[in-house]
Design a protein around this motif. Sequence first.
Motif, PDB file in Angstrom:
ATOM      1  N   ASN A   1      13.879 -16.062 -47.069  1.00 54.99           N
ATOM      2  CA  ASN A   1      15.240 -16.150 -47.617  1.00 54.99           C
ATOM      3  C   ASN A   1      15.769 -14.780 -48.028  1.00 54.99           C
ATOM      4  N   GLY A   2      15.252 -13.742 -47.407  1.00 58.52           N
ATOM      5  CA  GLY A   2      15.714 -12.401 -47.738  1.00 58.52           C
ATOM      6  C   GLY A   2      15.241 -11.924 -49.103  1.00 58.52           C
ATOM      7  N   GLY A   3      14.124 -12.487 -49.561  1.00 55.84           N
ATOM      8  CA  GLY A   3      13.567 -12.082 -50.863  1.00 55.84           C
ATOM      9  C   GLY A   3      14.281 -12.676 -52.056  1.00 55.84           C
ATOM     10  N   ASP A   4      15.175 -13.648 -51.808  1.00 58.77           N
ATOM     11  CA  ASP A   4      16.012 -14.200 -52.882  1.00 58.77           C
ATOM     12  C   ASP A   4      15.185 -15.058 -53.849  1.00 58.77           C
ATOM     13  N   LEU A   5      15.259 -14.700 -55.141  1.00 63.84           N
ATOM     14  CA  LEU A   5      14.562 -15.450 -56.194  1.00 63.84           C
ATOM     15  C   LEU A   5      15.527 -16.282 -57.033  1.00 63.84           C
ATOM     16  N   SER A   6      16.812 -16.219 -56.693  1.00 64.68           N
ATOM     17  CA  SER A   6      17.860 -16.902 -57.441  1.00 64.68           C
ATOM     18  C   SER A   6      17.854 -16.421 -58.899  1.00 64.68           C
ATOM     19  N   PHE A   7      18.430 -17.208 -59.805  1.00 62.45           N
ATOM     20  CA  PHE A   7      18.463 -16.824 -61.219  1.00 62.45           C
ATOM     21  C   PHE A   7      17.167 -17.227 -61.907  1.00 62.45           C
ATOM     22  N   PHE A   8      16.697 -16.398 -62.826  1.00 59.52           N
ATOM     23  CA  PHE A   8      15.535 -16.744 -63.642  1.00 59.52           C
ATOM     24  C   PHE A   8      15.733 -16.191 -65.043  1.00 59.52           C
TER      25      PHE A   8
ATOM     26  N   GLU B   1      19.652 -14.722 -71.651  1.00 64.27           N
ATOM     27  CA  GLU B   1      19.958 -13.859 -70.510  1.00 64.27           C
ATOM     28  C   GLU B   1      19.274 -14.406 -69.266  1.00 64.27           C
ATOM     29  N   GLN B   2      19.903 -14.211 -68.124  1.00 62.86           N
ATOM     30  CA  GLN B   2      19.251 -14.543 -66.864  1.00 62.86           C
ATOM     31  C   GLN B   2      19.674 -13.532 -65.806  1.00 62.86           C
ATOM     32  N   VAL B   3      18.761 -13.350 -64.858  1.00 67.00           N
ATOM     33  CA  VAL B   3      18.960 -12.359 -63.803  1.00 67.00           C
ATOM     34  C   VAL B   3      18.828 -13.038 -62.445  1.00 67.00           C
ATOM     35  N   HIS B   4      19.692 -12.633 -61.513  1.00 59.50           N
ATOM     36  CA  HIS B   4      19.557 -13.051 -60.120  1.00 59.50           C
ATOM     37  C   HIS B   4      19.043 -11.837 -59.352  1.00 59.50           C
ATOM     38  N   ALA B   5      17.858 -11.972 -58.768  1.00 60.54           N
ATOM     39  CA  ALA B   5      17.249 -10.818 -58.099  1.00 60.54           C
ATOM     40  C   ALA B   5      16.639 -11.207 -56.754  1.00 60.54           C
ATOM     41  N   ARG B   6      16.440 -10.176 -55.945  1.00 62.06           N
ATOM     42  CA  ARG B   6      15.656 -10.274 -54.719  1.00 62.06           C
ATOM     43  C   ARG B   6      14.458  -9.340 -54.872  1.00 62.06           C
ATOM     44  N   HIS B   7      13.407  -9.599 -54.106  1.00 57.06           N
ATOM     45  CA  HIS B   7      12.295  -8.650 -54.125  1.00 57.06           C
ATOM     46  C   HIS B   7      11.595  -8.615 -52.776  1.00 57.06           C
ATOM     47  N   ILE B   8      10.933  -7.502 -52.559  1.00 54.01           N
ATOM     48  CA  ILE B   8      10.024  -7.351 -51.409  1.00 54.01           C
ATOM     49  C   ILE B   8       8.635  -7.161 -51.999  1.00 54.01           C
TER      50      ILE B   8
ATOM     51  N   LYS C   1      17.052   3.013 -49.683  1.00 55.65           N
ATOM     52  CA  LYS C   1      17.954   4.024 -50.243  1.00 55.65           C
ATOM     53  C   LYS C   1      18.765   4.710 -49.143  1.00 55.65           C
ATOM     54  N   ALA C   2      18.214   4.694 -47.933  1.00 52.94           N
ATOM     55  CA  ALA C   2      18.925   5.290 -46.802  1.00 52.94           C
ATOM     56  C   ALA C   2      19.982   4.350 -46.234  1.00 52.94           C
ATOM     57  N   GLY C   3      20.018   3.110 -46.753  1.00 54.39           N
ATOM     58  CA  GLY C   3      21.087   2.203 -46.347  1.00 54.39           C
ATOM     59  C   GLY C   3      20.673   0.942 -45.626  1.00 54.39           C
ATOM     60  N   GLU C   4      19.363   0.716 -45.407  1.00 52.28           N
ATOM     61  CA  GLU C   4      18.953  -0.521 -44.732  1.00 52.28           C
ATOM     62  C   GLU C   4      19.263  -1.732 -45.602  1.00 52.28           C
ATOM     63  N   ASP C   5      19.540  -2.855 -44.956  1.00 50.36           N
ATOM     64  CA  ASP C   5      19.888  -4.087 -45.666  1.00 50.36           C
ATOM     65  C   ASP C   5      18.649  -4.682 -46.340  1.00 50.36           C
ATOM     66  N   PHE C   6      18.775  -4.952 -47.637  1.00 51.90           N
ATOM     67  CA  PHE C   6      17.622  -5.431 -48.408  1.00 51.90           C
ATOM     68  C   PHE C   6      17.130  -6.784 -47.886  1.00 51.90           C
ATOM     69  N   ALA C   7      18.045  -7.728 -47.693  1.00 48.02           N
ATOM     70  CA  ALA C   7      17.654  -9.070 -47.255  1.00 48.02           C
ATOM     71  C   ALA C   7      16.960  -9.034 -45.898  1.00 48.02           C
ATOM     72  N   ALA C   8      17.487  -8.242 -44.993  1.00 50.64           N
ATOM     73  CA  ALA C   8      16.889  -8.156 -43.659  1.00 50.64           C
ATOM     74  C   ALA C   8      15.495  -7.550 -43.723  1.00 50.64           C
ATOM     75  N   LEU C   9      15.337  -6.520 -44.554  1.00 47.24           N
ATOM     76  CA  LEU C   9      14.029  -5.868 -44.672  1.00 47.24           C
ATOM     77  C   LEU C   9      13.027  -6.788 -45.370  1.00 47.24           C
ATOM     78  N   ALA C  10      13.499  -7.534 -46.368  1.00 43.90           N
ATOM     79  CA  ALA C  10      12.618  -8.485 -47.064  1.00 43.90           C
ATOM     80  C   ALA C  10      12.131  -9.569 -46.113  1.00 43.90           C
ATOM     81  N   THR C  11      13.035 -10.067 -45.299  1.00 42.76           N
ATOM     82  CA  THR C  11      12.662 -11.110 -44.341  1.00 42.76           C
ATOM     83  C   THR C  11      11.563 -10.622 -43.400  1.00 42.76           C
ATOM     84  N   LYS C  12      11.649  -9.362 -43.017  1.00 41.72           N
ATOM     85  CA  LYS C  12      10.691  -8.801 -42.067  1.00 41.72           C
ATOM     86  C   LYS C  12       9.389  -8.338 -42.725  1.00 41.72           C
ATOM     87  N   GLU C  13       9.498  -7.730 -43.902  1.00 41.18           N
ATOM     88  CA  GLU C  13       8.346  -7.025 -44.469  1.00 41.18           C
ATOM     89  C   GLU C  13       7.684  -7.685 -45.686  1.00 41.18           C
ATOM     90  N   SER C  14       8.386  -8.559 -46.401  1.00 41.23           N
ATOM     91  CA  SER C  14       7.828  -9.098 -47.644  1.00 41.23           C
ATOM     92  C   SER C  14       6.641 -10.022 -47.377  1.00 41.23           C
TER      93      SER C  14
END
Length: 211
Positions: free
Chosen positions: A119-126, A56-63, A98-111
């Motif tokens: 890269n918008g919190g992108d971790l690619s597949f792992f 199994e592999q997952v493609h995820a983003r994170h903050i 949850k209120a609708g803000e874009d995850f990638a944009a928020l990750a770029t600013k806050e992570s």
Amino acid sequence: EGKRRQLDQTPAFKTQTMFQAANTLAAQTFAAIGKETKISDADLHKYYDEHKGEFEQVHARHILIRTAGSPMPLKPGSKELSDAEGLAKAQELLKRLKAGEDFAALATKESDDTGSGPNGGDLSFFKRGQMVPSFDQAAFAMQPGQLSEPVKSQFGYHIIKVEAKETKSFDDVKDELEKRLKPEQSQKAMEELQKKAAVVYDPVFFDLAKQ
């Protein structure tokens, strides 16, 4: 020079030569048995079914919200957050997502992850086991599109979003499975040979080995 001194006639030389010849022959025999070993599709399917999670592999983003004591360097101009402050910030960001803000944009600013943040919190597949245990467990329990609650690790608090999840098919990993199982099957064949072999110790050889 060794021959001139007749060192090749000494018991020590003869013993070592016998060991080296035996080891070389054993290694070539094991290699030959490995080439002859055939693994049935049924055995390969059985192994695949029992170890499906490994494929199994997952493609995820994170903050990442860094907290005090994290091995992640503190970003210039950032405040050192306590555990409670880090959790509170992560929960606030989760509300915004949850209120609708874009995850990638928020990750770029806050992570605080300087690697994935830009890269918008992108971790690619792992695959399983590539991330720290708490992150790994949370990510593989989620479905595409889901957001996690804040996940604690030694780096701080993570908010995870799973983008995609896939399991490699049997056909995709068949060659890999054969490579995994062949040494084990070869070893079993060697063990069967050992059971059938009548072991006889050569007293001359062991007398030489003692010298």
